[in-house]
Write a protein that holds these residues in place. Structure first.
Motif, PDB file in Angstrom:
ATOM      1  N   ILE A   5      -1.938  74.971-120.215  1.00  0.00           N
ATOM      2  CA  ILE A   5      -1.893  74.441-118.851  1.00  0.00           C
ATOM      3  C   ILE A   5      -0.987  73.217-118.874  1.00  0.00           C
ATOM      4  CG2 ILE A   5      -3.224  73.355-116.987  1.00  0.00           C
ATOM      5  CD1 ILE A   5      -4.316  76.099-117.310  1.00  0.00           C
ATOM      6  N   PHE A   6      -0.016  73.186-117.974  1.00  0.00           N
ATOM      7  CA  PHE A   6       0.869  72.035-117.828  1.00  0.00           C
ATOM      8  C   PHE A   6       0.746  71.513-116.395  1.00  0.00           C
ATOM      9  CE2 PHE A   6       3.162  74.991-120.805  1.00  0.00           C
ATOM     10  CZ  PHE A   6       2.863  74.277-121.961  1.00  0.00           C
ATOM     11  N   ASP A   7       0.243  70.299-116.258  1.00  0.00           N
ATOM     12  CA  ASP A   7      -0.005  69.714-114.941  1.00  0.00           C
ATOM     13  C   ASP A   7       1.029  68.611-114.702  1.00  0.00           C
ATOM     14  OD1 ASP A   7      -0.940  68.475-112.673  1.00  0.00           O
ATOM     15  OD2 ASP A   7      -2.931  68.025-113.436  1.00  0.00           O
ATOM     16  N   GLY A   8       2.041  68.919-113.895  1.00  0.00           N
ATOM     17  CA  GLY A   8       3.150  67.997-113.677  1.00  0.00           C
ATOM     18  C   GLY A   8       2.831  66.905-112.671  1.00  0.00           C
ATOM     19  N   HIS A   9       3.608  65.830-112.729  1.00  0.00           N
ATOM     20  CA  HIS A   9       3.536  64.790-111.706  1.00  0.00           C
ATOM     21  C   HIS A   9       4.955  64.300-111.408  1.00  0.00           C
ATOM     22  CE1 HIS A   9       2.379  63.054-115.704  1.00  0.00           C
ATOM     23  NE2 HIS A   9       3.427  62.278-115.455  1.00  0.00           N
TER      24      HIS A   9
END
Length: 273
Positions: A60-64
């Motif tokens: 899981i890659f949660d960008g900002h």
């Protein structure tokens, strides 16, 4: 945008299974949050044959501040891990090094990838037996063993790493009505990218191993859109009676929405029975 897996025509949902063990299956589901920007959660969920071994690759890659960094991680992080010459013999060290190398490349490509960043949680299932978990930030991995939740990752939060941040010359803000943030900006203390904050941030992953035994039922990987509104045990209890992995992942995202999560939510469930 997301990695399509299985026969689903829906890019936000999918499933697959191990060729090595017919009992091991995975499913995933993503839901965009209520913010105005585009979806910033990306994931990988697939089984792959490498050098005579089977690897389950889940992340899981949660960008900002943009989706370019998580998009880059989706395409490159596992490739970089598997390129490490000592991957099979010193897996934990190889994963740590690949995280560092990948982050250096992202920072070098800041003109192209922008000033944003991303958290990450990765799980590599080796020959259906050994699970290697790594993470930076607050995307989380939880295993269910005999009905009991056990967290396999570490939430890298500014308050818990305040001293390290200050030692690097940064500060942790604590404004009323807001979460603690590094330099008043970022709500996690470790991440990929974030060039403008990097002097005060770490991209060193927490890495651990877990042997899959008879009492190991399933693993949940999810972004903080889920964990903000559910405890580890609540998430495990929520899906313990759902046999199909994709249905379980979808049910978790729906429950997070019912609990008023407004963030992007991405979830992978890997079932061992």
């Amino acid at each position: 945008m997301q990695e399509k897996v299985g026969l689903s025509s829906d890019p936000d949902s999918g499933k697959g299974k191990s060729k090595m063990s017919k009992h091991i299956t995975h499913g995933f589901h993503l839901v965009k949050g209520k913010s105005a920007h585009a979806m910033e959660d990306y994931l990988v969920a697939k089984f792959k044959q490498v050098d005579g071994h089977e690897l389950g690759l889940f992340a899981i890659f949660d960008g900002h501040m943009g989706h370019d960094v998580p998009d880059y991680l989706q395409a490159n992080l596992f490739e970089n891990i598997l390129k490490e010459p000592d991957f099979w013999t010193e897996t934990r060290e190889a994963v740590s090094r690949a995280y560092r190398i990948t982050d250096s490349t992202i920072l070098e490509k800041a003109v192209e990838l922008g000033k944003g960043g991303s958290t990450a949680v990765t799980a590599i299932l080796i020959d259906c037996h050994k699970l290697v978990i790594a993470n930076v930030g607050d995307s989380r991995a939880v295993i269910c063993k005999n009905g009991v939740a056990k967290q396999l990752s570490v939430d890298h939060e500014p308050t818990t790493e305040k001293e390290e941040i200050e030692n690097r010359g940064g500060f942790v803000s604590n404004f009323p009505g807001d979460v603690p943030r590094v330099d008043g900006q970022l709500a996690v203390s470790r991440a990929f990218g974030d060039k403008s904050l990097k002097k005060h941030l770490s991209s060193e992953p927490f890495v651990t191993e877990e042997i899959i035994e008879d009492d190991s039922e399933f693993v949940i990987l999810a972004s903080d859109g889920l964990w903000k509104v559910m405890t580890n045990q609540e998430a495990v209890d929520c899906i313990k009676d759902i046999k199909e992995a994709r249905s379980a992942a979808k049910h978790l995202t729906e429950e997070a929405l019912n609990r008023r999560s407004s963030d992007d939510i991405s979830c992978i469930v890997v079932k061992f029975h």
